[in-house]
Scaffold this active site. Structure first.
Site, PDB file in Angstrom:
ATOM      1  N   SER A   1      -7.756   4.081   9.287  1.00  0.00           N
ATOM      2  CA  SER A   1      -7.708   4.634   7.934  1.00  0.00           C
ATOM      3  C   SER A   1      -9.071   4.505   7.277  1.00  0.00           C
ATOM      4  CB  SER A   1      -6.660   3.891   7.112  1.00  0.00           C
ATOM      5  OG  SER A   1      -7.003   2.532   7.081  1.00  0.00           O
TER       6      SER A   1
ATOM      7  N   TYR B   1      -3.712   5.771   0.196  1.00  0.00           N
ATOM      8  CA  TYR B   1      -3.718   4.408   0.703  1.00  0.00           C
ATOM      9  C   TYR B   1      -4.976   3.655   0.288  1.00  0.00           C
ATOM     10  CZ  TYR B   1      -4.877   0.873   4.177  1.00  0.00           C
ATOM     11  OH  TYR B   1      -5.298  -0.270   4.793  1.00  0.00           O
TER      12      TYR B   1
ATOM     13  N   TYR C   1       4.626   5.149   9.939  1.00  0.00           N
ATOM     14  CA  TYR C   1       4.302   5.276  11.368  1.00  0.00           C
ATOM     15  C   TYR C   1       5.479   5.839  12.168  1.00  0.00           C
ATOM     16  CZ  TYR C   1       0.255   1.989  11.079  1.00  0.00           C
ATOM     17  OH  TYR C   1      -0.936   1.376  10.812  1.00  0.00           O
TER      18      TYR C   1
ATOM     19  N   HIS D   1      -2.464  -3.919  14.408  1.00  0.00           N
ATOM     20  CA  HIS D   1      -2.886  -3.802  13.001  1.00  0.00           C
ATOM     21  C   HIS D   1      -3.512  -5.118  12.569  1.00  0.00           C
ATOM     22  CE1 HIS D   1      -2.775  -2.894   8.696  1.00  0.00           C
ATOM     23  NE2 HIS D   1      -2.483  -1.643   9.019  1.00  0.00           N
TER      24      HIS D   1
ATOM     25  N   GLN E   1       1.737  -2.537   1.304  1.00  0.00           N
ATOM     26  CA  GLN E   1       2.054  -1.944   2.615  1.00  0.00           C
ATOM     27  C   GLN E   1       3.241  -2.611   3.316  1.00  0.00           C
ATOM     28  OE1 GLN E   1      -1.966  -1.904   4.472  1.00  0.00           O
ATOM     29  NE2 GLN E   1      -1.310   0.124   5.052  1.00  0.00           N
TER      30      GLN E   1
ATOM     31  N   ASP F   1      -9.547  20.174 -33.703  1.00  0.00           N
ATOM     32  CA  ASP F   1      -9.801  20.817 -32.403  1.00  0.00           C
ATOM     33  C   ASP F   1     -10.144  22.296 -32.631  1.00  0.00           C
ATOM     34  OD1 ASP F   1      -9.781  21.502 -29.723  1.00  0.00           O
ATOM     35  OD2 ASP F   1      -7.594  21.487 -29.541  1.00  0.00           O
TER      36      ASP F   1
HETATM   37  C1  SPV Z   1      -6.388  20.356 -24.837  1.00  0.00           C
HETATM   38  O1  SPV Z   1      -5.958  19.325 -24.303  1.00  0.00           O
HETATM   39  O2  SPV Z   1      -7.316  20.361 -25.636  1.00  0.00           O
HETATM   40  C2  SPV Z   1      -5.794  21.649 -24.488  1.00  0.00           C
HETATM   41  C3  SPV Z   1      -4.404  21.712 -24.036  1.00  0.00           C
HETATM   42  O3  SPV Z   1      -6.456  22.643 -24.638  1.00  0.00           O
HETATM   43  S1  SPV Z   1      -3.435  22.049 -25.428  1.00  0.00           S
HETATM   44  O4  SPV Z   1      -3.699  21.019 -26.426  1.00  0.00           O
HETATM   45  O5  SPV Z   1      -2.044  22.062 -25.027  1.00  0.00           O
HETATM   46  O6  SPV Z   1      -3.820  23.355 -25.942  1.00  0.00           O
HETATM   47 MG    MG Z   2      -8.203  22.391 -25.745  1.00  0.00          MG
END
Ligand code: SPV
Ligand code: MG
Length: 433
Positions: free
Chosen positions: A10, A44, A76, A90, A99, A205
């Protein structure tokens, strides 16, 4: 008759410790090496630096290895029943810990025909740890990090991304794991949300937090983490500006930018039709996508087109027409958004889109339609699930409560058990990154 020995590798960085075990194992008989798929390995240890196909070749060329076979899962069982080895070997470092269930299953499966598990003492040599630390560092370099999203998508079919808006939230996304079926489940990628990046700065926003500041957030996250980043690029701004954004993101090592098909003063989609929002024309948005694709230099960077038709109640037909046009213009993925509690319109979109397009990745942000599991999304043909704001929404009420409790009690004693211990904070942030 010669005995057969089965051992799973791994790792993608082979050092003296591995060779020592191989040398011991081959003395027991004909040695078959099982190679974990990229997906199993990521669940893992860490994301493999070297893809599965190349790891196969690597092991085939180790002296003393008779056969190299794929092991698709951490379990496995299938391979033990297929190859019926006399011995499975192992290191003894799996006796305790996550594990344990895998080991137990190996012992039980071997018992069905009289096979035996042989465990060698695990080496804790610091020089081997140093090799692994170096590999981890490589994961954070821009070229590798950028390409990692596509690789994870190819390996897993569906990947998850969790929101991060700072170094510390980035670390939470990087390190949070739960044990599941003998493996470790974790988020595959990070979402740098415009909502949460703005919120953490106390701003709305509305594309008010400028790109320079958004890049600074990415930088803070990148400095302390390795997982691939999906960047919320809002509307992408003017086409002439978007090309610079693409180049910068690409240079930084971001894997994907998602831009939404809106113009004018953008507000958060979860307002739906409560605020006036204008969708871009298909032609102009296609031009923006094309300009972005022309600007990008590497093959791994992805531009995802986000369709706001369902949010703005412009209808399913409009959403689908846009999706196909944006893919034709060069979009590497499609994000379909909805603010309905029921997932029906998302499912309908995915079904109709998949009738014509089987491979363009589909992204969803199930903030409202949050009852659907990742498994169901995958079954229906979704490829990326973004948990876009839950860390932010969990964090602020906790902080507000603690602030209130301290005000009420005139001291901090009462809130102590609501706070992460100093010890935990110290271990969350490693000193030697
Ligand atoms: C953000 O996380 O700013 C996005 C997703 O654009 S949403 O808020 O759902 O528009
Ligand atoms: Mg956004």
């Amino acid at each position: 008759m010669e005995k057969t020995v089965y051992m799973v590798m791994s790792t993608d960085v082979i050092h003296g410790g591995h060779i020592a075990i191989i040398n011991k194992a081959k003395k027991l008989g004909r040695l078959i090496i099982g190679v974990l798929s990229d997906e199993a390995l990521a669940g893992y240890k860490r994301f493999p630096l070297i893809p599965y196909e190349e790891r196969i070749v690597l092991y085939q060329n180790i002296n003393g290895v008779s056969e190299v076979v794929e092991q698709k899962t951490l379990s496995y069982k299938d391979n033990i029943l297929k190859y019926k080895p006399d011995y499975v070997v192992h290191g003894d470092n799996w006796v305790n810990g996550f594990q344990e269930p895998i080991r137990k299953e190996v012992i039980e499966t071997l018992k069905t025909y009289g096979g035996e598990l042989i465990e060698y003492p695990h080496s804790d040599d610091p020089k081997y740890k140093a090799i692994d630390d170096r590999a981890r560092l490589e994961l954070s370099l821009p070229d590798f990090r950028r390409a990692r999203l596509k690789r994870a998508l190819d390996a897993k079919g569906l990947i998850t991304a969790m929101e991060a808006h700072s170094g510390i939230t980035g670390l939470i996304v990087e390190k949070t794991m739960v044990e599941e079926n003998g493996g470790r489940k974790q988020f595959d990628a990070m979402w740098v949300s415009s909502l949460c990046d703005s919120t953490s700065k106390g701003k709305p926003d509305i594309e008010l937090v400028d790109m320079t500041s958004r890049f600074r957030t990415i930088d803070d996250i990148m400095e302390v983490t390795t997982k691939p980043i999906i960047f919320d690029g809002d509307t992408g701004g003017l086409k002439e500006h978007f090309v610079y954004t693409v180049r910068t993101l690409e240079r930084m090592g971001v894997s994907m930018v998602i831009i939404e098909d809106k113009i004018g003063l953008k507000k958060n989609s979860l307002f739906g039709t409560e605020v006036k929002q204008t969708q871009d024309s298909i032609e102009d948005f296609c031009e923006k996508i094309k300009a972005g694709k022309d600007a990008q230099k590497s093959k791994d960077f992805m531009i995802c087109a986000r369709i706001e038709s369902l949010i703005l109640e412009a209808g399913m037909e409009d959403a689908l027409t846009r999706a196909f046009a944006f893919v034709d213009a060069g979009a590497d993925a499609i994000m379909i958004h909805s603010r309905k509690k029921e997932p029906d319109e998302i499912f309908e979109f995915v079904e109709k889109f998949r009738e014509k397009d089987k491979k363009t990745p589909i992204v969803v942000v199930p903030t409202s339609f949050n009852t659907v599991t990742e498994e169901e999304f995958k079954e229906r043909g979704v490829n990326i699930v973004i948990y876009a704001n839950q860390l932010t929404r969990a964090g602020f009420p906790a902080m507000q409560n603690v602030a209130k409790e301290i005000l009420k009690n005139h001291r901090a004693k009462e809130v102590d058990d609501k706070c992460i211990s100093i010890k935990e904070i110290i271990t969350l942030i490693p000193e030697d990154y």
